[in-house]
Scaffold this motif. Structure first.
Motif, PDB file in Angstrom:
ATOM      1  N   TYR A 327       0.891  -1.269  -0.085  1.00 52.93           N
ATOM      2  CA  TYR A 327       0.193  -0.025  -0.033  1.00 52.93           C
ATOM      3  C   TYR A 327       0.883   1.203   0.114  1.00 52.93           C
ATOM      4  CZ  TYR A 327      -3.323   3.348   1.493  1.00 52.93           C
ATOM      5  OH  TYR A 327      -4.068   4.513   1.496  1.00 52.93           O
ATOM      6  N   HIS A 328       1.853   1.215   0.723  1.00 53.01           N
ATOM      7  CA  HIS A 328       2.931   2.343   1.044  1.00 53.01           C
ATOM      8  C   HIS A 328       3.643   2.617  -0.279  1.00 53.01           C
ATOM      9  CE1 HIS A 328       5.579   5.077   3.336  1.00 53.01           C
ATOM     10  NE2 HIS A 328       6.300   4.789   2.321  1.00 53.01           N
ATOM     11  N   GLU A 331       1.224   4.237  -2.813  1.00 55.12           N
ATOM     12  CA  GLU A 331       1.069   5.743  -2.402  1.00 55.12           C
ATOM     13  C   GLU A 331       2.432   6.458  -2.834  1.00 55.12           C
ATOM     14  OE1 GLU A 331       0.440   6.431   1.548  1.00 55.12           O
ATOM     15  OE2 GLU A 331      -1.542   6.830   1.124  1.00 55.12           O
TER      16      GLU A 331
END
Lengths: 335, 219
Positions: A327-328, A331
């Motif tokens: 997820y990071h 992003e």
């Protein structure tokens, strides 16, 4: 070989380096070794990183352990109760309580008659006195019983049905027959409460599954959150590594190992807590088993269960880390 | 080696930062990129490792157009580049050695090979004795030399430096530039963004000048 290289002139040294480089880059064995080096190195460095923040890491490990201890010990509790009840179930028998006013002799005659019944394997009289004696010695009601000045117990014929009698309808039929005897006060099938217990245990077992799922999600979140904080702390490192051409896999790897460690340590600690818990219960449970005259001993987590516990914990650690890091990284790409 | 063909870059908030920039950088060349702050130097350098992608035009690196390079191939492109930053961007929780080793670890070199190359790179920048130090224990000039060692350790085909001497005093700046020239003399290709015209003028190198997003000199 290394000594020889030191003796070479710088010019020559550069040449050998060039050859070696080529081999290193192309040789599958060397590549494999480099890859293994990387993993071992990451395994070690991620553990070192955990140790650098001992309080935070232990807290995460402890929370994981507690979350896993709850379903694991609940599971063991049910397993033990089930095993305990099954050792009792082997003594599947019918107790026929005679009407209180009937004497031991009547009971004895009835036992003799019943022995000849085609579906009965054994029938034995327990006299009023023997019953009282047994109750005094095993049940812990000794003092209360001594206070009585008469024996309130009826004579009992303990009947063991033939082993061939397995179907519930057949058992029911035998019970009905025994109930209809004029001497009978009431008849009790000793396994009846076991069936009730079993269905209760089935319900409990289902709830263990629900607990396990919920607490596993908990573990996933704990690991995820810890890794998320770690990602924030190492933001610059990740940014620089990306600029140097690090793949997402390369960036993800140390965090997956961190997840592995959290899961492994948490799972191991959970195992220790559960085992300590069982050791704590061993004494009382042995006394309980003695009271029931059962050979039962408390069972601990088996090898498969241990593997399952630690395996699940490790997987949850890795999966939790994977989700957060992926997820990071997404992003990071978006900015 | 590197070619920009009518490259423009527009940001939604600050408008067009680069307009129609075209130039070629040959293998083994050393060139400066100058211009005022905000002229688009940094943006131009960002288009090469694909930190940003151009709005229009084409960037060609090593004979390949890279505008539409798929995301998963970007890391491999970056491994052919050596990046040097104004603020060094060293990792403060790692030793000098580990900082320089980073590009090699990323590229998957074994430990022995990594150690040899890191020491060779540190030797080139004159910091071999400080490999066990942490970056914050070093002076600014030394920190930038660690940054340079990190940029050359994997033998990239092109080195990009964005204001490498921006935080350094004139003497140290000259030292760093001299180092770049040494690399260039052994065949390394460099593109160095700097607004320090005084320093640049001391080198007889090609100078690309950006003004308000347009290349006004040196194309």
């Amino acid at each position: 070989m290394p000594i020889a290289r030191h003796k070479q002139t710088p010019r020559k040294r550069r040449d050998t380096t060039a050859v070696r480089v080529k081999r290193t880059r192309n040789g599958p064995a060397n590549w494999l070794r480099a890859y293994a080096d990387l993993h071992v190195e990451t395994l070690k460095s991620s553990f070192a990183r955990l140790r650098r923040t001992p309080v935070a890491s232990s807290m995460t490990v402890l929370v994981i352990a507690i979350a896993l201890t709850i379903p694991a010990s609940f599971h063991l509790f049910i397993k033990n109760v089930r095993q305990a009840s099954s050792t009792l179930e082997a003594t599947n028998q019918v107790s026929l309580f005679l009407k209180p006013e009937l004497s031991n002799e009547t009971g004895g005659k009835l036992a003799e008659t019943l022995k000849k019944h085609p579906q009965v394997a054994a029938a034995e009289l327990i006299t009023k006195e023997a019953g009282l004696q047994e109750l005094k010695s095993y049940s812990g009601f000794g003092d209360a019983l001594r206070a009585l000045d008469f024996n309130p117990l009826p004579a009992v014929v303990s009947i063991k049905p033939k082993d061939s009698l397995t179907r519930p309808e057949e058992v029911e039929k035998l019970l009905a027959e025994l109930k209809a005897l004029p001497e009978t006060d009431f008849v009790q099938l000793d396994t009846e409460w076991m069936h009730k217990l079993n269905s209760l245990l089935t319900i409990a077992q289902r709830s263990v599954i629900v607990f396990s799922v919920l607490l596993s999600l908990g573990v996933l979140f704990i690991v995820g959150n810890t890794i998320r904080l770690e990602l924030q702390n190492r933001h610059e490192e990740i940014a620089v590594a990306k600029l140097m051409g690090a793949t997402d896999r390369f960036i993800r790897r140390p965090f997956l190992y961190a997840g592995f460690w959290y899961g492994f340590l948490g799972g191991t600690l959970a195992w220790l807590i559960v085992s300590a818990f069982l050791l704590f219960l061993r004494g009382p449970s042995r006394r309980l088993a003695e009271l029931y005259g059962s050979p039962y001993t408390l069972s601990f987590l088996g090898l498969t269960e241990t593997e399952l516990l630690i395996g699940a914990s490790v997987s949850l650690g890795i999966i939790g880390a994977w989700i957060v890091v992926s997820y990071h990284l997404r992003e990071l790409d978006a900015t | 080696m590197l070619q920009f063909i009518n490259v423009s870059k527009r940001y939604s908030d600050s408008g067009e930062v680069l307009s129609n920039v075209s130039f070629r950088l040959e293998q083994g060349e050393m060139a400066f990129l100058t211009g005022h702050s905000g002229a688009g130097k940094s943006t131009m350098l960002k288009l090469i490792p694909l930190i940003e992608r151009p709005t229009r035009g084409q960037v060609v690196f090593d004979g390949r157009p890279i505008n539409h390079l798929p995301k998963r191939q970007v890391p491999h492109l970056r491994r052919k580049l050596g990046l040097i930053f104004q603020d060094y961007r060293l990792l403060h929780d790692r030793t000098v050695f580990d900082n320089v080793a980073l590009p090699l670890q990323i590229a998957g070199y074994g430990q022995q090979e990594t150690a040899r190359r890191v020491r060779a790179a540190l030797d080139k920048v004159g910091l071999l004795r400080k490999e066990k130090r942490y970056p914050l224990a070093l002076s600014g000039g030394e920190q930038q030399r660690v940054g340079i060692a990190r940029a050359i350790v994997h033998k990239p085909s092109l080195i990009l430096a964005d204001e490498p001497t921006g935080n350094l005093d004139p003497d140290l700046s000259a030292e760093i530039m001299a180092l770049f020239r040494e690399f260039n003399q052994v065949g390394v290709t460099l593109l160095i963004a700097s607004h320090n015209l005084d320093l640049i003028s001391r080198f007889a190198c090609r100078t690309l000048k950006l003004h308000q997003g347009q290349l006004v000199e040196g194309d």
